[in-house]
Design a protein around this motif. Structure first.
Motif, PDB file in Angstrom:
ATOM      1  N   ASN A  97       0.833  -1.212   0.000  1.00  0.00           N
ATOM      2  CA  ASN A  97       0.000   0.000   0.000  1.00  0.00           C
ATOM      3  C   ASN A  97       0.865   1.258   0.000  1.00  0.00           C
ATOM      4  O   ASN A  97       0.427   2.340   0.383  1.00  0.00           O
ATOM      5  N   GLU A  98       2.115   1.103  -0.391  1.00  0.00           N
ATOM      6  CA  GLU A  98       3.056   2.197  -0.584  1.00  0.00           C
ATOM      7  C   GLU A  98       3.918   1.858  -1.793  1.00  0.00           C
ATOM      8  O   GLU A  98       3.875   0.740  -2.301  1.00  0.00           O
ATOM      9  N   GLN A  99       4.714   2.840  -2.214  1.00  0.00           N
ATOM     10  CA  GLN A  99       5.602   2.615  -3.354  1.00  0.00           C
ATOM     11  C   GLN A  99       6.990   2.228  -2.858  1.00  0.00           C
ATOM     12  O   GLN A  99       7.700   3.048  -2.276  1.00  0.00           O
ATOM     13  N   PRO A 100       7.416   0.955  -3.022  1.00  0.00           N
ATOM     14  CA  PRO A 100       8.774   0.590  -2.604  1.00  0.00           C
ATOM     15  C   PRO A 100       9.806   1.168  -3.573  1.00  0.00           C
ATOM     16  O   PRO A 100       9.621   1.127  -4.787  1.00  0.00           O
ATOM     17  N   ARG A 101      10.891   1.714  -3.008  1.00  0.00           N
ATOM     18  CA  ARG A 101      11.924   2.329  -3.830  1.00  0.00           C
ATOM     19  C   ARG A 101      13.239   1.562  -3.816  1.00  0.00           C
ATOM     20  O   ARG A 101      13.867   1.364  -4.837  1.00  0.00           O
ATOM     21  N   ARG A 102      13.673   1.117  -2.645  1.00  0.00           N
ATOM     22  CA  ARG A 102      14.916   0.369  -2.521  1.00  0.00           C
ATOM     23  C   ARG A 102      14.719  -0.756  -1.519  1.00  0.00           C
ATOM     24  O   ARG A 102      13.867  -0.664  -0.630  1.00  0.00           O
ATOM     25  N   PHE A 112      14.729  -7.673   5.921  1.00  0.00           N
ATOM     26  CA  PHE A 112      14.781  -6.810   4.750  1.00  0.00           C
ATOM     27  C   PHE A 112      14.518  -5.372   5.184  1.00  0.00           C
ATOM     28  O   PHE A 112      13.612  -5.111   5.977  1.00  0.00           O
ATOM     29  N   LEU A 113      15.316  -4.460   4.654  1.00  0.00           N
ATOM     30  CA  LEU A 113      15.010  -3.039   4.775  1.00  0.00           C
ATOM     31  C   LEU A 113      14.369  -2.589   3.470  1.00  0.00           C
ATOM     32  O   LEU A 113      14.958  -2.750   2.399  1.00  0.00           O
ATOM     33  N   VAL A 114      13.165  -2.041   3.556  1.00  0.00           N
ATOM     34  CA  VAL A 114      12.445  -1.552   2.380  1.00  0.00           C
ATOM     35  C   VAL A 114      12.189  -0.063   2.569  1.00  0.00           C
ATOM     36  O   VAL A 114      11.595   0.342   3.578  1.00  0.00           O
ATOM     37  N   THR A 115      12.661   0.736   1.632  1.00  0.00           N
ATOM     38  CA  THR A 115      12.375   2.171   1.683  1.00  0.00           C
ATOM     39  C   THR A 115      11.085   2.412   0.918  1.00  0.00           C
ATOM     40  O   THR A 115      10.983   2.088  -0.259  1.00  0.00           O
ATOM     41  N   CYS A 116      10.111   2.975   1.609  1.00  0.00           N
ATOM     42  CA  CYS A 116       8.763   3.130   1.050  1.00  0.00           C
ATOM     43  C   CYS A 116       8.418   4.600   0.883  1.00  0.00           C
ATOM     44  O   CYS A 116       8.716   5.426   1.751  1.00  0.00           O
ATOM     45  N   GLU A 117       7.792   4.904  -0.238  1.00  0.00           N
ATOM     46  CA  GLU A 117       7.338   6.266  -0.535  1.00  0.00           C
ATOM     47  C   GLU A 117       5.821   6.306  -0.456  1.00  0.00           C
ATOM     48  O   GLU A 117       5.137   5.496  -1.081  1.00  0.00           O
ATOM     49  N   SER A 118       5.315   7.229   0.319  1.00  0.00           N
ATOM     50  CA  SER A 118       3.875   7.320   0.527  1.00  0.00           C
ATOM     51  C   SER A 118       3.162   7.730  -0.760  1.00  0.00           C
ATOM     52  O   SER A 118       3.690   8.512  -1.563  1.00  0.00           O
ATOM     53  N   VAL A 119       1.973   7.183  -0.942  1.00  0.00           N
ATOM     54  CA  VAL A 119       1.183   7.539  -2.136  1.00  0.00           C
ATOM     55  C   VAL A 119       0.579   8.921  -1.997  1.00  0.00           C
ATOM     56  O   VAL A 119       0.183   9.542  -2.990  1.00  0.00           O
ATOM     57  N   ASN A 120       0.491   9.434  -0.773  1.00  0.00           N
ATOM     58  CA  ASN A 120       0.004  10.786  -0.532  1.00  0.00           C
ATOM     59  C   ASN A 120       1.186  11.717  -0.337  1.00  0.00           C
ATOM     60  O   ASN A 120       2.049  11.480   0.523  1.00  0.00           O
ATOM     61  N   ALA A 121       1.240  12.778  -1.133  1.00  0.00           N
ATOM     62  CA  ALA A 121       2.391  13.675  -1.099  1.00  0.00           C
ATOM     63  C   ALA A 121       2.564  14.340   0.259  1.00  0.00           C
ATOM     64  O   ALA A 121       3.677  14.726   0.637  1.00  0.00           O
ATOM     65  N   SER A 122       1.493  14.489   1.015  1.00  0.00           N
ATOM     66  CA  SER A 122       1.571  15.171   2.309  1.00  0.00           C
ATOM     67  C   SER A 122       2.092  14.273   3.420  1.00  0.00           C
ATOM     68  O   SER A 122       2.460  14.758   4.495  1.00  0.00           O
ATOM     69  N   ASP A 123       2.127  12.961   3.202  1.00  0.00           N
ATOM     70  CA  ASP A 123       2.582  12.027   4.237  1.00  0.00           C
ATOM     71  C   ASP A 123       4.092  11.843   4.178  1.00  0.00           C
ATOM     72  O   ASP A 123       4.731  12.032   3.144  1.00  0.00           O
ATOM     73  N   GLU A 147      11.735  14.333   2.435  1.00  0.00           N
ATOM     74  CA  GLU A 147      12.900  13.468   2.291  1.00  0.00           C
ATOM     75  C   GLU A 147      12.492  12.122   1.697  1.00  0.00           C
ATOM     76  O   GLU A 147      11.495  11.529   2.116  1.00  0.00           O
ATOM     77  N   THR A 148      13.260  11.648   0.736  1.00  0.00           N
ATOM     78  CA  THR A 148      12.997  10.356   0.121  1.00  0.00           C
ATOM     79  C   THR A 148      14.293   9.567   0.022  1.00  0.00           C
ATOM     80  O   THR A 148      15.377  10.150  -0.129  1.00  0.00           O
ATOM     81  N   ALA A 149      14.215   8.262   0.139  1.00  0.00           N
ATOM     82  CA  ALA A 149      15.396   7.406   0.085  1.00  0.00           C
ATOM     83  C   ALA A 149      15.798   7.142  -1.362  1.00  0.00           C
ATOM     84  O   ALA A 149      14.941   6.893  -2.218  1.00  0.00           O
ATOM     85  N   ALA A 150      17.095   7.182  -1.628  1.00  0.00           N
ATOM     86  CA  ALA A 150      17.606   6.969  -2.985  1.00  0.00           C
ATOM     87  C   ALA A 150      18.509   5.746  -3.092  1.00  0.00           C
ATOM     88  O   ALA A 150      18.769   5.272  -4.201  1.00  0.00           O
ATOM     89  N   SER A 151      18.998   5.214  -1.970  1.00  0.00           N
ATOM     90  CA  SER A 151      19.902   4.059  -2.003  1.00  0.00           C
ATOM     91  C   SER A 151      19.901   3.396  -0.642  1.00  0.00           C
ATOM     92  O   SER A 151      19.582   4.018   0.378  1.00  0.00           O
ATOM     93  N   SER A 152      20.278   2.106  -0.617  1.00  0.00           N
ATOM     94  CA  SER A 152      20.344   1.372   0.647  1.00  0.00           C
ATOM     95  C   SER A 152      21.216   0.138   0.485  1.00  0.00           C
ATOM     96  O   SER A 152      21.241  -0.475  -0.586  1.00  0.00           O
ATOM     97  N   ILE A 153      21.944  -0.221   1.552  1.00  0.00           N
ATOM     98  CA  ILE A 153      22.741  -1.444   1.581  1.00  0.00           C
ATOM     99  C   ILE A 153      22.816  -1.947   3.023  1.00  0.00           C
ATOM    100  O   ILE A 153      22.471  -1.237   3.967  1.00  0.00           O
ATOM    101  N   SER A 154      23.285  -3.189   3.184  1.00  0.00           N
ATOM    102  CA  SER A 154      23.648  -3.731   4.486  1.00  0.00           C
ATOM    103  C   SER A 154      25.167  -3.823   4.537  1.00  0.00           C
ATOM    104  O   SER A 154      25.807  -4.203   3.547  1.00  0.00           O
ATOM    105  N   ILE A 155      25.762  -3.479   5.684  1.00  0.00           N
ATOM    106  CA  ILE A 155      27.211  -3.390   5.756  1.00  0.00           C
ATOM    107  C   ILE A 155      27.693  -3.763   7.154  1.00  0.00           C
ATOM    108  O   ILE A 155      26.990  -3.554   8.145  1.00  0.00           O
ATOM    109  N   GLN A 156      28.897  -4.330   7.220  1.00  0.00           N
ATOM    110  CA  GLN A 156      29.622  -4.522   8.476  1.00  0.00           C
ATOM    111  C   GLN A 156      30.857  -3.631   8.420  1.00  0.00           C
ATOM    112  O   GLN A 156      31.737  -3.830   7.583  1.00  0.00           O
ATOM    113  N   PHE A 157      30.922  -2.654   9.317  1.00  0.00           N
ATOM    114  CA  PHE A 157      31.987  -1.667   9.258  1.00  0.00           C
ATOM    115  C   PHE A 157      33.301  -2.215   9.793  1.00  0.00           C
ATOM    116  O   PHE A 157      33.331  -2.964  10.771  1.00  0.00           O
ATOM    117  N   GLU A 158      34.372  -1.817   9.149  1.00  0.00           N
ATOM    118  CA  GLU A 158      35.709  -2.087   9.657  1.00  0.00           C
ATOM    119  C   GLU A 158      35.915  -1.248  10.916  1.00  0.00           C
ATOM    120  O   GLU A 158      35.623  -0.053  10.939  1.00  0.00           O
TER     121      GLU A 158
END
Length: 549
Positions: A97-102, A112-123, A147-158
């Motif tokens: 019920n949202e627009q998945p982006r990444r 799973f991490l899913v970045t979701c964009e609301s279908v309503n511009a005000s949300d 604010e909208t998400a443009a990229s995503s990854i999973s990482i283990q930092f050195e």
């Protein structure tokens, strides 16, 4: 005789029938597989993986309510199910019920991490966590306004003392009065499934959109507008005498205090009371590389990073620890509008561009001319006919055997999975490859996804595999004709920079090759006659290569 490797554990065989009454044999082992006879392929014996792991035994379990049930015994479970139509890809749909982006998967937390964009511009848009087994939403964090998400990854930092895995998300602030975003953020988030806590542990502001993120030996590299930025991770133990005001709920955590540009306290006071020890985490800029139009795509291998630019094709960077800098080693000087990129190894790279071409490039290390060594050579070209927007190393089947790295060449066999055409690529000189590998070896693979919903496979081949499958493709072109008389050779030809068509090279069209398995016996004999080989030998090799997907 047809031999198939089914894992390392002992195998037990059990016969059963599916809903249509066809007989199948279940091979129970660490890689459970169903063997069946394909009537539409000349009664050939075929194999398919089962979407279970470590099956020890299987028996028919028939009841009035479920007459076709099967019982599977695994290490700690008894599973009841049915055998559906044999498929190579199991698909489930999760309504958002949202627009998945990444999307990013974290093996350590099985989430799973899913970045979701609301279908309503005000949300507000959200970062949501889904359980890796049930796909149920378990946690969520809202982004800021606009604010909208443009990229995503999973990482283990050195340098992480805890060794924890983190999610990283790159964002952009979309404002109506700006042609291009001038502000974004890199967020470092941690999900703890045992406590159901999802929170931001560090963040840093950026001067534009964070188009892509990639891990580079435990460091974070980001494509931010026209430059590539490298970050390192720092953790510091601090003593505190005041409690942190942290709001935690079942859907996540919002940190109110202790957050600054680039650092966030990752743990609350220990032991209760008004004093304790906390870990302060920071994402620290280390170095950057400029000179790009828009750094849209990144892919890393060891200490190397390939950058896919919006207009300037590929460039190869290397991180030098002694000088703490990113230096450019080579680039492709032709103009290609890149849509996706991935590294096969430190010398071979795959890319796709906006004219629906798939190509491979390699470093020209053999040249004695410094100028030539700084030039990435385009080796393979292939017209895919699809707009690719993502590469990912992996496979659609479990326990895919890795190919022999020493025997890879610039050729690839590929097929789409449940969709239309796909292709392969590589990037070496076929004449310099090892010729001892069998053409039946299953190659290592990369997946790609397109805007039309196609999931495809790109697999590296040895010289022997490439030569055999290329012969099959050549023979198939003379037996199987396209709709309306369209030439397969012309369709797969790529367009050069001066608008000339050239035949594809160092590519094998897996879809066309696998079509041999569904030909009628007469056409099979025609292809075999052209190749001067036996039909059974051809089928056996193609069936083995087809197991890549």
């Amino acid at each position: 005789q047809n031999k198939v490797a089914l894992g390392t554990n002992p195998v037990s065989l059990t016969r059963f029938e599916n809903k249509e009454g066809d007989s199948h044999v279940m091979a129970c082992c660490d890689r459970p597989t169903v063997a069946y006879c394909a009537k539409n392929r000349g009664n050939r014996l075929l194999y398919n993986n089962v979407n279970l792991r470590q099956v020890r035994s299987m028996a028919r379990f028939r009841t009035p309510s479920c007459p076709e049930a099967l019982a599977f015994a695994t290490q700690g479970n008894l599973i009841l199910g049915t055998a559906d139509a044999i498929q190579k890809l199991h698909v489930s749909t999760v309504r958002l019920n949202e627009q998945p982006r990444r999307i990013a998967y974290q093996k350590e937390t099985s989430s799973f991490l899913v970045t979701c964009e609301s279908v309503n511009a005000s949300d507000l848009n959200h970062l949501r966590i889904a359980d890796g087994q049930t796909f149920e939403w378990v946690a969520s964090i809202p982004l800021e306004k606009n604010e909208t998400a443009a990229s995503s990854i999973s990482i283990q930092f050195e340098g992480s003392k805890s060794g924890s895995a983190y999610f990283c998300v790159g964002t952009a602030f979309i404002l109506a009065n700006e042609d291009e975003p001038t502000r974004g953020r890199v967020l470092v988030l941690q999900y703890k499934p045992n406590k159901n806590v999802f929170r931001i542990v560090a963040q840093v502001n950026t001067p534009g959109t964070v188009y892509c993120l990639e891990s580079l030996n435990g460091k974070l590299v980001a494509g931010i507008n026209s430059h590539v930025q490298l970050y390192t991770w720092e953790e510091e133990m601090i003593h505190t005498h005041t409690n942190m005001d942290v709001k935690v709920s079942a859907l996540g955590a919002d940190i109110k205090d202790g957050t600054s540009n680039g650092s966030t306290t990752a743990a609350g006071a220990a032991g209760g009371g008004s004093s304790g020890t906390m870990v302060q985490c920071r994402l620290v800029p280390l170095c950057c590389h400029r000179g790009h139009i828009v750094a849209l795509h990144l892919s890393s291998y060891g200490e190397y990073v390939v950058v896919g630019d919006m207009m300037k094709s590929l460039s190869l960077l290397m991180y030098k620890a002694e000088s703490k800098s990113l230096v450019e080693l080579a680039r492709d000087y032709t103009n290609k509008w890149m849509t996706a990129v991935t590294m096969v190894d430190d010398q071979v790279y795959l890319g796709t561009e906006d004219r629906y071409h798939l190509f491979s490039s390699k470093r020209n290390l053999a040249s004695m001319d410094d100028e030539e060594r700084r030039r990435l050579e385009t080796v393979g070209m292939f017209h895919l006919g699809e707009f690719v927007n993502r590469f990912k190393k992996g496979s659609l089947v479990m326990h895919l055997p890795e190919g022999d790295d020493d025997a890879k060449v610039g050729a690839v066999a590929a097929t789409s999975a449940g969709a239309a055409a796909a292709a392969g690529s590589g990037g070496g000189d076929a004449s310099s490859s090892n010729t001892s590998s069998s053409p039946t070896t299953v190659p290592a693979a990369h997946l790609f996804a397109t805007i039309n919903g196609v999931i495809g496979v790109v697999a590296s081949l040895t010289k022997q595999q490439y030569n055999f499958l290329k012969r099959v493709e050549w023979a198939m072109e003379r037996v199987v004709h396209g709709v309306g008389g369209l030439s397969h050779r012309r369709f797969r030809a790529h367009m050069t920079a001066d608008n000339r068509f050239e035949d594809s090279k160092y590519f094998v069209d897996g879809d066309l090759v696998e079509k041999y398995l569904s030909l009628d016996p007469k056409d099979m004999q025609k292809v075999a006659k052209i190749m001067k080989m036996d039909v059974d030998v051809i089928m056996r090799h193609i069936e083995t290569a087809a197991r890549v997907h």
